[in-house]
Motif scaffolding. Structure first.
Motif, short mmCIF file in Angstrom:
data_model
loop_
_atom_site.label_atom_id
_atom_site.label_comp_id
_atom_site.label_asym_id
_atom_site.label_seq_id
_atom_site.Cartn_x
_atom_site.Cartn_y
_atom_site.Cartn_z
N VAL A 46 0.86 -1.18 0.00
CA VAL A 46 0.00 0.00 0.00
C VAL A 46 0.90 1.23 0.00
CG1 VAL A 46 -1.76 1.27 1.28
CG2 VAL A 46 -1.83 -1.22 1.20
N PRO A 47 0.72 2.15 -0.95
CA PRO A 47 1.60 3.32 -1.00
C PRO A 47 1.37 4.25 0.20
CG PRO A 47 -0.14 3.51 -2.64
CD PRO A 47 -0.26 2.15 -2.02
N VAL A 48 2.42 4.90 0.62
CA VAL A 48 2.35 5.86 1.73
C VAL A 48 1.68 7.12 1.20
CG1 VAL A 48 3.71 7.21 3.35
CG2 VAL A 48 4.44 4.90 2.72
N PRO A 49 0.65 7.62 1.89
CA PRO A 49 0.00 8.84 1.42
C PRO A 49 0.93 10.02 1.51
CG PRO A 49 -1.12 7.93 3.36
CD PRO A 49 0.03 7.08 3.07
N SER A 50 0.83 10.91 0.52
CA SER A 50 1.67 12.10 0.55
C SER A 50 0.78 13.33 0.68
CB SER A 50 2.51 12.19 -0.72
OG SER A 50 1.67 12.31 -1.84
N LEU A 51 1.26 14.30 1.40
CA LEU A 51 0.51 15.54 1.59
C LEU A 51 1.17 16.64 0.80
CD1 LEU A 51 -0.01 15.36 5.43
CD2 LEU A 51 -1.65 14.81 3.66
#
Length: 55
Positions: A46-51
């Protein structure tokens, strides 16, 4: 029962075989395996969410 191809494949890649116990004696083992698969999937696929805070 293992096929000839599976028995030839295992030592080539160094796979150790472990089979769950059949019937009611091994019924509790499925949940542990499914939990480990879910943990691995959540932590590696699962990709790490980016802000984007620059907007």
């Amino acid at each position: 029962m293992e096929t000839e191809r599976w028995t030839a494949f295992r030592p080539h890649f160094g796979i150790e075989v472990f089979y769950c116990r059949p019937g009611i004696q091994g019924a509790h083992e499925k949940g542990g395996v499914d939990g480990q698969i879910g943990y691995f999937r959540r932590n590696h696929f699962v990709p790490v969410p980016s802000l984007n805070l620059t907007e």
